[in-house]
Design a protein around this motif. Structure first.
Motif, PDB file in Angstrom:
ATOM      1  N   PHE A  90      69.293 113.590  28.411  1.00  0.00           N
ATOM      2  CA  PHE A  90      69.651 114.869  29.022  1.00  0.00           C
ATOM      3  C   PHE A  90      68.414 115.736  29.181  1.00  0.00           C
ATOM      4  O   PHE A  90      67.524 115.747  28.335  1.00  0.00           O
ATOM      5  CB  PHE A  90      70.687 115.603  28.171  1.00  0.00           C
ATOM      6  N   VAL A  91      68.420 116.470  30.281  1.00  0.00           N
ATOM      7  CA  VAL A  91      67.395 117.465  30.550  1.00  0.00           C
ATOM      8  C   VAL A  91      68.039 118.842  30.393  1.00  0.00           C
ATOM      9  O   VAL A  91      69.122 119.085  30.930  1.00  0.00           O
ATOM     10  CB  VAL A  91      66.832 117.296  31.975  1.00  0.00           C
ATOM     11  N   VAL A  92      67.398 119.715  29.633  1.00  0.00           N
ATOM     12  CA  VAL A  92      67.866 121.090  29.470  1.00  0.00           C
ATOM     13  C   VAL A  92      66.954 122.004  30.276  1.00  0.00           C
ATOM     14  O   VAL A  92      65.726 121.962  30.131  1.00  0.00           O
ATOM     15  CB  VAL A  92      67.864 121.509  27.990  1.00  0.00           C
ATOM     16  N   HIS A 112      71.608 118.624  32.227  1.00  0.00           N
ATOM     17  CA  HIS A 112      71.586 117.705  33.355  1.00  0.00           C
ATOM     18  C   HIS A 112      71.433 116.269  32.863  1.00  0.00           C
ATOM     19  O   HIS A 112      70.456 115.950  32.174  1.00  0.00           O
ATOM     20  CB  HIS A 112      70.421 118.042  34.294  1.00  0.00           C
ATOM     21  N   PRO A 113      72.363 115.377  33.191  1.00  0.00           N
ATOM     22  CA  PRO A 113      72.261 113.970  32.774  1.00  0.00           C
ATOM     23  C   PRO A 113      71.296 113.193  33.653  1.00  0.00           C
ATOM     24  O   PRO A 113      71.266 113.361  34.877  1.00  0.00           O
ATOM     25  CB  PRO A 113      73.692 113.452  32.933  1.00  0.00           C
ATOM     26  N   VAL A 114      70.488 112.323  33.046  1.00  0.00           N
ATOM     27  CA  VAL A 114      69.534 111.476  33.764  1.00  0.00           C
ATOM     28  C   VAL A 114      69.564 110.087  33.131  1.00  0.00           C
ATOM     29  O   VAL A 114      69.762 109.957  31.916  1.00  0.00           O
ATOM     30  CB  VAL A 114      68.092 112.039  33.691  1.00  0.00           C
ATOM     31  N   CYS A 203      75.431 118.437  39.776  1.00  0.00           N
ATOM     32  CA  CYS A 203      76.176 118.152  38.556  1.00  0.00           C
ATOM     33  C   CYS A 203      75.398 118.647  37.346  1.00  0.00           C
ATOM     34  O   CYS A 203      74.413 118.035  36.957  1.00  0.00           O
ATOM     35  CB  CYS A 203      76.450 116.651  38.451  1.00  0.00           C
ATOM     36  N   TYR A 204      75.799 119.774  36.799  1.00  0.00           N
ATOM     37  CA  TYR A 204      75.177 120.227  35.569  1.00  0.00           C
ATOM     38  C   TYR A 204      76.191 121.043  34.773  1.00  0.00           C
ATOM     39  O   TYR A 204      77.195 121.525  35.286  1.00  0.00           O
ATOM     40  CB  TYR A 204      73.911 121.038  35.846  1.00  0.00           C
ATOM     41  N   LEU A 205      75.913 121.185  33.504  1.00  0.00           N
ATOM     42  CA  LEU A 205      76.795 121.886  32.597  1.00  0.00           C
ATOM     43  C   LEU A 205      76.028 123.039  31.974  1.00  0.00           C
ATOM     44  O   LEU A 205      74.838 122.936  31.723  1.00  0.00           O
ATOM     45  CB  LEU A 205      77.289 120.956  31.492  1.00  0.00           C
ATOM     46  N   THR A 206      76.713 124.138  31.709  1.00  0.00           N
ATOM     47  CA  THR A 206      76.095 125.273  31.040  1.00  0.00           C
ATOM     48  C   THR A 206      76.776 125.494  29.702  1.00  0.00           C
ATOM     49  O   THR A 206      77.892 125.024  29.460  1.00  0.00           O
ATOM     50  CB  THR A 206      76.218 126.554  31.886  1.00  0.00           C
TER      51      THR A 206
END
Length: 511
Positions: A90-92, A112-114, A203-206
């Motif tokens: 994951f990237v923050v 963000h998933p990678v 696609c990202y999460l907060t």
């Protein structure tokens, strides 16, 4: 009311490092490229991608999203013997700051998933496959990047400070995650190959969004029901999905706090992101009943990598091998019933059940030690230590062993165990594959090859064919190896490693 997430960017990465890493080793998940994928492996890949994407694209577009995403695995396959070696990280991203240390301690972030994919290995001698200092390919929703520097320069991530592990490899030093920070300028537009997905669908999460996922009355109602219709409706809820809830549970500070509205079945499906298996109900049940979400999952994953690490150390006396986790290809109990019900007339009188006290039974500990078939008690211990020692997913193994006991004759069941014992004690050590082969995967392949060539299940016929069956299973696992023979590797011009650029037939039409 859900407890707001209050972790810093560093604390978030610490959680994922404890789940996804194994000390200073580099870890990979193995899946064949699509034309070789078995259906259950397709399900694993679909589940992983679906958990990441479905809340943004909806059920009408998820099929296309999966097809597009699968093509991103193709560039890595030609370097790994036609297989896919990838690992999730994951990237923050922290917006509004430019100082790295301030970014690490910031509590407002996006996630963000990678996927990183293996390209090179550091040594072409003795079958070693260490690749920490070698080239890797990076895949996210916006494109495919041939190396880390290219990813940093061309990524379509939001502008801000990136807090992540070095080159996508989680590494724990004295229990603390090693992190790097990078300044990301205004992101470029997504690649042309993903045209059709507008930038608003990134696609990202907060931290706020993950907390909000638990506060939705609709989500609470849906999770409290257990029907297929409700499961589909979860996927249709904008910005809410099962994995949002799982990530919230993993990231909240108080591990051990009860969450009553969590459905174990849906949780088990989301855990495919971390476990590389579609059979996770026992693990999910323990997590729900004890509410030790992070601890239970981390222990489960670490136990698997511990087994792989032990085998890797036995395979080499110098350096360390990459730890490669092969997918659990054993179908669900229902699928096994459909496969076996038309053959054999055995009758199993014992069925595995989830433990009444899950806190006393680790999720991967084998519960069933013997099987009673038509009055005959079969003891697993009679077939050596190798069978139990190499089990990665006890739930899958128990599904297998009880299913064949229900439908096959006692002698045939014993023969399956005998072949599994022989493979575990001798065959797996005879060839140059250097990755972990779980007992349940070996047993399943023995069953499949037996049915393919001897569908009548005549005991004498199968007994005489035992060497041929084992040879076929051996060839199957050899064909699935991501490690090329050392003589085919050539020096990489970009890094210290070596690679083999092979070819294969790409067939994703049925994905």
């Amino acid at each position: 009311m859900a407890e707001p997430l209050n972790l810093t960017a560093r604390e978030v990465q610490q959680v994922f490092a404890e789940i996804l890493s194994h000390g200073e080793d580099i870890t990979w998940d193995l899946l064949p490229i699509p034309d070789r994928l078995m259906q259950n492996q397709k399900d694993i890949l679909k589940c992983k991608i679906g958990e990441i994407f479905n809340h943004q694209f909806g059920t009408s577009q998820i099929g296309y999203a999966i097809s597009v995403y699968i093509h991103t695995y193709i560039p890595s396959g030609k370097y790994t013997n036609g297989q896919s070696l990838s690992a999730l990280f994951f990237v923050v991203i922290v917006k509004g700051v430019t100082e790295p240390k301030l970014a690490e301690t910031n509590r407002s972030w996006s996630l963000h998933p990678v996927f990183r994919c293996r390209r090179c290995v550091a040594d072409r001698g003795e079958g070693r496959s260490r690749s920490r200092d070698c080239c890797m390919i990076y895949v996210d929703q916006s494109g495919v990047y041939n190396d880390w520097d290219t990813y940093l320069k061309q990524t379509a991530l939001p502008a801000g400070v990136m807090v992540t592990c070095d080159r996508g490899v989680y590494k724990l030093i004295d229990g603390q995650v090693e992190l790097k920070t990078y300044l990301i300028k205004e992101g470029r537009s997504p690649s042309e190959w993903i045209a059709g997905f507008s930038p608003r669908n990134d696609c990202y999460l907060t931290s706020e969004g993950l907390t909000a996922a638990l506060e939705s009355p609709e989500l609470h109602r849906i999770y409290s029901e257990q029907t297929a219709r409700c499961i589909l409706r979860v996927n249709e809820l904008d910005h809410i999905r099962a994995s949002d809830k799982v990530l919230y549970l993993l990231l909240k500070r108080l591990d051990g706090q009860k969450v009553d509205n969590l459905n174990a079945r849906l949780l088990s499906e989301s855990l495919v992101l971390f476990t590389h298996s579609v059979n996770n109900f026992r693990l999910a049940s323990q997590m729900v009943r004890n509410a030790t979400y992070r601890t239970s999952l981390s222990s489960h994953v670490q136990n698997t990598f511990d087994k792989i690490s032990e085998e890797a150390m036995e395979a080499t006396t110098k350096g360390r091998l990459d730890l490669i986790r092969s997918a659990n290809v054993v179908p669900t109990k229902k699928e096994l019933q459909n496969l076996l019900k038309t053959r054999g007339t055995g009758s199993c009188i014992r069925e595995p059940k989830l433990p009444a006290e899950p806190s006393k039974v680790p999720p991967n500990q084998l519960q069933i030690r013997s099987i009673n078939i038509k009055g005959q008690e079969i003891q697993l211990a009679d077939y050596g230590e190798a069978i139990i020692e190499h089990i990665s997913n006890a739930e899958s193994f128990e599904n297998l062993i009880t299913s064949i006991a229900e439908h096959w004759e006692p002698d045939m069941c014993k023969l399956m165990l005998k072949m599994t014992q022989t493979f575990g004690e001798t065959t797996r050590k005879e060839f140059w594959i250097k990755y972990h082969l779980p007992t349940e995967s070996v047993l399943y392949q023995i069953i499949l090859h037996t049915l393919k060539r001897h569908s009548s299940l005549d005991y004498k016929e199968v007994s005489q064919a035992l060497p041929d069956i084992l040879r076929s299973v051996r060839c199957y696992f050899a064909s699935c190896s991501p490690n090329c023979p050392p003589e085919f590797l050539k020096k990489c011009p970009k890094c210290v490693g070596y690679y083999n650029e092979g070819t294969w037939h790409d067939d994703t039409s049925d994905i």
